[in-house]
Design a protein around this motif. Structure first.
Motif, PDB file in Angstrom:
ATOM      1  N   ARG A  17      29.788  42.911  46.692  1.00 25.75           N
ATOM      2  CA  ARG A  17      30.396  43.063  45.363  1.00 25.75           C
ATOM      3  C   ARG A  17      30.881  41.708  44.842  1.00 25.75           C
TER       4      ARG A  17
ATOM      5  N   MET B   5      30.539  38.498  41.298  1.00 23.14           N
ATOM      6  CA  MET B   5      31.530  37.694  40.560  1.00 23.14           C
ATOM      7  C   MET B   5      30.929  36.316  40.267  1.00 23.14           C
TER       8      MET B   5
ATOM      9  N   ALA C 195      28.553  36.839  37.499  1.00 21.03           N
ATOM     10  CA  ALA C 195      29.291  37.005  36.241  1.00 21.03           C
ATOM     11  C   ALA C 195      29.809  35.654  35.753  1.00 21.03           C
TER      12      ALA C 195
ATOM     13  N   LYS D 299      28.975  34.357  32.003  1.00 20.79           N
ATOM     14  CA  LYS D 299      29.994  34.357  30.946  1.00 20.79           C
ATOM     15  C   LYS D 299      30.177  32.943  30.407  1.00 20.79           C
TER      16      LYS D 299
ATOM     17  N   VAL E 231      36.434  35.997  31.607  1.00 22.13           N
ATOM     18  CA  VAL E 231      36.424  36.389  33.023  1.00 22.13           C
ATOM     19  C   VAL E 231      37.164  37.706  33.203  1.00 22.13           C
ATOM     20  N   ARG E 232      38.388  37.792  32.654  1.00 19.92           N
ATOM     21  CA  ARG E 232      39.116  39.067  32.710  1.00 19.92           C
ATOM     22  C   ARG E 232      38.702  39.928  31.519  1.00 19.92           C
ATOM     23  N   ASP E 233      38.198  41.118  31.808  1.00 18.26           N
ATOM     24  CA  ASP E 233      37.754  42.026  30.749  1.00 18.26           C
ATOM     25  C   ASP E 233      38.522  43.338  30.913  1.00 18.26           C
TER      26      ASP E 233
ATOM     27  N   ARG F 137      36.632  46.715  30.547  1.00 21.97           N
ATOM     28  CA  ARG F 137      35.801  47.007  31.724  1.00 21.97           C
ATOM     29  C   ARG F 137      36.670  47.476  32.903  1.00 21.97           C
ATOM     30  N   ILE F 138      37.820  46.826  33.096  1.00 23.43           N
ATOM     31  CA  ILE F 138      38.739  47.221  34.168  1.00 23.43           C
ATOM     32  C   ILE F 138      39.150  48.690  33.986  1.00 23.43           C
TER      33      ILE F 138
ATOM     34  N   ILE G 296      36.313  51.084  34.785  1.00 28.62           N
ATOM     35  CA  ILE G 296      36.121  51.225  36.232  1.00 28.62           C
ATOM     36  C   ILE G 296      37.208  52.122  36.829  1.00 28.62           C
TER      37      ILE G 296
ATOM     38  N   PHE H  31      39.277  39.743  42.840  1.00 30.05           N
ATOM     39  CA  PHE H  31      37.935  39.333  42.410  1.00 30.05           C
ATOM     40  C   PHE H  31      37.979  38.510  41.118  1.00 30.05           C
ATOM     41  N   ILE H  32      38.902  38.844  40.217  1.00 27.77           N
ATOM     42  CA  ILE H  32      39.028  38.069  38.975  1.00 27.77           C
ATOM     43  C   ILE H  32      39.477  36.640  39.312  1.00 27.77           C
TER      44      ILE H  32
ATOM     45  N   GLU I  16      36.491  34.997  40.630  1.00 29.18           N
ATOM     46  CA  GLU I  16      35.551  34.694  39.539  1.00 29.18           C
ATOM     47  C   GLU I  16      36.005  33.458  38.760  1.00 29.18           C
TER      48      GLU I  16
HETATM   49  C1  ISJ Z   1      32.645  41.233  37.060  1.00 24.99           C
HETATM   50  C2  ISJ Z   1      33.335  41.194  35.915  1.00 24.99           C
HETATM   51  O1  ISJ Z   1      34.463  40.384  35.779  1.00 24.99           O
HETATM   52  C3  ISJ Z   1      35.768  40.904  36.065  1.00 24.99           C
HETATM   53  C4  ISJ Z   1      35.794  41.622  37.355  1.00 24.99           C
HETATM   54  C5  ISJ Z   1      35.682  42.993  37.411  1.00 24.99           C
HETATM   55  C6  ISJ Z   1      35.426  43.714  38.701  1.00 24.99           C
HETATM   56  O2  ISJ Z   1      35.908  43.264  39.775  1.00 24.99           O
HETATM   57  O3  ISJ Z   1      34.719  44.738  38.659  1.00 24.99           O
HETATM   58  C7  ISJ Z   1      35.766  43.751  36.221  1.00 24.99           C
HETATM   59  C8  ISJ Z   1      36.008  43.174  35.013  1.00 24.99           C
HETATM   60  C9  ISJ Z   1      36.232  41.720  34.850  1.00 24.99           C
HETATM   61  O4  ISJ Z   1      37.591  41.531  34.576  1.00 24.99           O
HETATM   62  C10 ISJ Z   1      32.927  41.947  34.713  1.00 24.99           C
HETATM   63  O5  ISJ Z   1      33.309  41.551  33.598  1.00 24.99           O
HETATM   64  O6  ISJ Z   1      32.191  42.953  34.847  1.00 24.99           O
END
Ligand code: ISJ
Length: 120
Positions: free
Chosen positions: A39, A43, A46, A50, A56-58, A61-62, A65, A94-95, A98
């Motif tokens: 996983r 990152m 991504a 990007k 980077v922080r979305d 999307r968070i 999920i 992960f952020i 990233e």
């Molecule tokens: C991988 C990404 O970057 C970040 C990491 C995410 C993750 O760990 O799933 C989700 C959103 C983003 O903040 C993404 O934008 O999808």
């Protein structure tokens, strides 16, 4: 819809000792850690794709999920609140990773340049 007998919670084995409990946990961690590493590889992808560090922080999307994994946790007979807490902590880590990858790739000149930066 997940069949009741296919739920993850029903695969948890009844244990007679703490040694047995911990053997099962160690075995599951041997499955989980490689998946988390895989996983994490996304990152890096991504960070490559990007254009801006601010992307980077979305947040949207968070939250997507979190909604998705809460539903899956419930379907598997687990605790949605526990899975949400794990996922929020994991995504923060992960952020941060990233962001480090974004900076590293930028420093190495391995990110596609923005239009405005390449224009004369
Ligand atoms: C991988 C990404 O970057 C970040 C990491 C995410 C993750 O760990 O799933 C989700 C959103 C983003 O903040 C993404 O934008 O999808």
């Amino acid at each position: 819809m997940t069949h009741p007998t296919e739920r993850a919670i029903d695969r948890t084995r009844r244990c007679a000792s703490m040694d047995e409990v911990r053997r099962h946990i160690d075995a599951l961690d041997d499955t989980l850690v490689p998946l988390l590493v895989e996983r994490g590889g996304y990152m890096t992808q991504a960070a490559t794709l990007k254009p801006l560090a601010s992307q980077v922080r979305d947040e949207a999307r968070i939250e997507d999920i979190v909604r998705r994994v809460r539903a899956r946790a419930a379907a598997e007979g687990g605790e949605p609140d526990v899975i949400e807490a794990i996922y929020r902590a994991m995504m923060e880590a992960f952020i941060a990773f990233e962001h480090r990858e974004f900076d590293r790739l930028t420093a190495e000149g391995r990110k596609p340049q923005l239009q405005q930066e390449t224009a004369p």
